[in-house]
Design an enzyme around this catalytic site. Structure first.
Site, PDB file in Angstrom:
ATOM      1  N   LYS A  36     -15.318  92.401 -83.950  1.00 41.62           N
ATOM      2  CA  LYS A  36     -15.273  92.028 -85.372  1.00 41.62           C
ATOM      3  C   LYS A  36     -13.852  91.776 -85.892  1.00 41.62           C
ATOM      4  CE  LYS A  36     -19.815  93.568 -86.005  1.00 41.62           C
ATOM      5  NZ  LYS A  36     -20.942  93.091 -86.711  1.00 41.62           N
TER       6      LYS A  36
ATOM      7  N   ASP B 133     -17.294 103.658 -80.296  1.00 40.66           N
ATOM      8  CA  ASP B 133     -17.581 102.253 -80.553  1.00 40.66           C
ATOM      9  C   ASP B 133     -16.994 101.926 -81.926  1.00 40.66           C
ATOM     10  OD1 ASP B 133     -18.592  99.826 -81.258  1.00 40.66           O
ATOM     11  OD2 ASP B 133     -20.668 100.263 -80.704  1.00 40.66           O
TER      12      ASP B 133
ATOM     13  N   TYR C  71     -25.273 102.030 -83.596  1.00 38.95           N
ATOM     14  CA  TYR C  71     -25.662 100.714 -83.060  1.00 38.95           C
ATOM     15  C   TYR C  71     -24.583 100.243 -82.098  1.00 38.95           C
ATOM     16  CZ  TYR C  71     -26.755  95.766 -82.742  1.00 38.95           C
ATOM     17  OH  TYR C  71     -27.058  94.521 -82.262  1.00 38.95           O
TER      18      TYR C  71
HETATM   19  C1  LIG Z   1     -20.846  99.390 -84.070  1.00 34.76           C
HETATM   20  C2  LIG Z   1     -21.258  98.126 -83.374  1.00 34.76           C
HETATM   21  N1  LIG Z   1     -21.209  98.076 -82.043  1.00 34.76           N
HETATM   22  C3  LIG Z   1     -21.543  96.966 -81.346  1.00 34.76           C
HETATM   23  C4  LIG Z   1     -21.967  95.836 -82.011  1.00 34.76           C
HETATM   24  C5  LIG Z   1     -22.336  94.620 -81.252  1.00 34.76           C
HETATM   25  O1  LIG Z   1     -21.395  93.630 -81.487  1.00 34.76           O
HETATM   26  P1  LIG Z   1     -21.771  92.094 -81.248  1.00 34.76           P
HETATM   27  O2  LIG Z   1     -22.850  91.750 -82.214  1.00 34.76           O
HETATM   28  O3  LIG Z   1     -20.493  91.369 -81.501  1.00 34.76           O
HETATM   29  O4  LIG Z   1     -22.221  91.990 -79.827  1.00 34.76           O
HETATM   30  C6  LIG Z   1     -22.036  95.840 -83.417  1.00 34.76           C
HETATM   31  C7  LIG Z   1     -22.505  94.676 -84.158  1.00 34.76           C
HETATM   32  O5  LIG Z   1     -22.850  94.709 -85.307  1.00 34.76           O
HETATM   33  C8  LIG Z   1     -21.671  97.016 -84.115  1.00 34.76           C
HETATM   34  O6  LIG Z   1     -21.727  97.084 -85.446  1.00 34.76           O
END
Ligand SMILES: Cc1ncc(COP(=O)(O)O)c(C=O)c1O
Length: 447
Positions: free
Chosen positions: A274, A246, A165
């Site tokens: 996060k 990521d 994700y």
């Molecule tokens: C692995 C990962 N990448 C990107 C994101 C996107 O982050 P945001 O919701 O702060 O835009 C998330 C959000 O849960 C995530 O878990």
């Protein structure tokens, strides 16, 4: 095959007598109010009624401290969601709050950058193996999108390969089933490969000659198979493709330097969010100097990218990571919880229904259905019972330093009672009469 449990002694009877039924009346009234002006009644899909069934769930939180939260009906919970894993130290950490208050006295955002930007960038470069330069954003989505634009600019290629994700932007969400509103020309530029399946990546990279980058979560539900991450690294290098990790969740949770440090596989770029600022809105894209310098040519710019309260929070969090045992403690707490839950699973004979996987600091709950009860039914019933007894959780354990032994004892007790109730309900085939809402629908799958 019908799932059977052995009936017999039910040793956890004492946990079943509840003092009172928790009610969610104020939550539900507020949802009605909020939905007049806010579609879904929430800014975040994972905090909305799509994840928390109305009737059995708290829907709005009033306040939080440590690992405890109070909903608007004044029900108290031990929180294992931890603001979608953005909180690692615990809510309202005094050291972070002190740093933020000090910065607040000076100002939140100025007309020119503050010095905290470079200070925090240097700390990230010190902690994260792949980091040579850093730029900041607010959400994880900002950082992954900036990384993808950098990769496209650097390679002059358009195609993206994803795994896991990565946020709500067109280039990623167009590759999922929740792709309404994404132009097909954009969606067509993204390919998906499977975690722990090197062949699926090999096939894409051998068939497509226009791949700019591979964007992947270095780990989520399962540990990487032996050689998998190393294989991804070699393949991307051989094809001249930028590798982006990521680390929005794994960063400052799996280890001080992220999953890349834990597994010793170094990407070209990586993104953080996060836990970098213990719940304050900050994200970062970082990586090789030659690629990061493309930032001077592309356009990645936002009014609040250098907002100073979040940077002050990040500085305080990163100082703690540098000078104290933060991740080892998180890991011990996660391990302890994992052992306790596994014990509860075996004591209640629910091994065929529920298993844990992932990293102890971010552990996934995997549900299997039975002939009569699909996984989503069991998950919803489980949530109903956990919420009712005072544990807030979705599909993962996102532990924080604030989860003490006292909290773990309580969580274990509540797990035992809940799993016992599930086990007994399946044996007696009466769970359908005990669930108070329509079970959740399976969501679009991203991991
Ligand atoms: C692995 C990962 N990448 C990107 C994101 C996107 O982050 P945001 O919701 O702060 O835009 C998330 C959000 O849960 C995530 O878990």
């Amino acid at each position: 095959m019908r799932f059977r449990v052995t009936l017999g002694m039910w040793p956890f009877e004492r946990f079943k007598s509840r003092q009172h039924m928790r009610e969610f009346t104020k939550s539900e009234a507020h949802l009605i109010r909020a939905e007049h002006t806010i579609p879904l009644g929430s800014q975040t899909f994972s905090k909305s009624r799509t994840q928390y069934p109305v009737g059995i769930s708290p829907l709005y939180i009033e306040k939080a401290k440590g690992c405890e939260v109070w909903d608007v009906d004044s029900n108290k919970y031990i929180d294992l969601v931890s603001s979608l894993a953005s909180v690692t130290l615990g809510y309202g950490d005094l050291r972070v709050n002190r740093a933020v208050r000090k910065q607040l006295k000076k100002g939140v955002t100025f007309s020119l950058p503050g010095i905290l930007e470079a200070e925090v960038a240097e700390m990230i470069c010190h902690l994260v193996p792949s980091a040579e330069m850093v730029r900041f954003g607010k959400n994880g989505t900002d950082a992954t999108t900036a990384a993808v634009r950098l990769a496209r600019a650097y390679t002059g290629k358009d195609r993206i390969v994803v795994c896991g994700y990565h946020g709500w932007q067109d280039w990623y969400i167009g590759s999922t089933t929740r792709n309404k509103g994404v132009p097909s020309v954009t969606a067509e530029l993204t390919e998906v490969f499977k975690y722990n399946d090197l062949e699926s990546l090999k096939k894409i990279l051998s068939e497509r000659k226009d791949v700019a980058c591979v964007v992947m979560e270095p780990m989520n539900v399962n540990l990487p198979n032996q050689g998998f991450l190393e294989g991804v690294r070699e393949l991307t290098k051989a094809h001249g493709v930028i590798l982006i990790f990521d680390e929005t969740i794994t960063g400052f949770r799996f280890s001080e330097g992220g999953a890349q440090e834990l597994f010793n596989v170094i990407p070209d770029l990586s993104t953080f969010g996060k836990g970098i600022a213990n719940g304050f809105p900050l994200s970062a894209v970082t990586g090789r100097r030659d690629i990061m310098m493309e930032m001077e040519e592309i356009f990645f710019s936002g009014t609040f990218g250098g907002e100073l309260l979040s940077l002050a929070a990040a500085k305080s969090v990163l100082e703690l990571h540098t000078n104290h045992e933060i991740v080892p403690r998180l890991r011990r707490i996660g391990n302890d919880l994992q052992e306790r839950v596994n014990l509860a699973i075996s004591q209640t004979h629910t091994k065929q229904l529920l298993s844990l996987s992932g990293d102890p600091t971010w552990m996934f709950l995997n549900w299997n259905g039975t002939e009569d009860y699909p996984p989503e039914f069991l998950r919803t019933y489980f949530m109903q019972e956990m919420f009712q007894q005072g544990v807030l959780l979705l599909g993962t354990h996102n532990v924080t330093l604030a989860h003490s032994q006292k909290h773990l004892n309580k969580i274990e007790e509540i797990y035992l009672a809940t799993l016992e109730s599930i086990s007994k309900g399946i044996a007696q085939n009466n769970l359908k009469s005990k669930i108070r809402v329509t079970p959740l629908k399976p969501l679009f799958k991203v991991r």
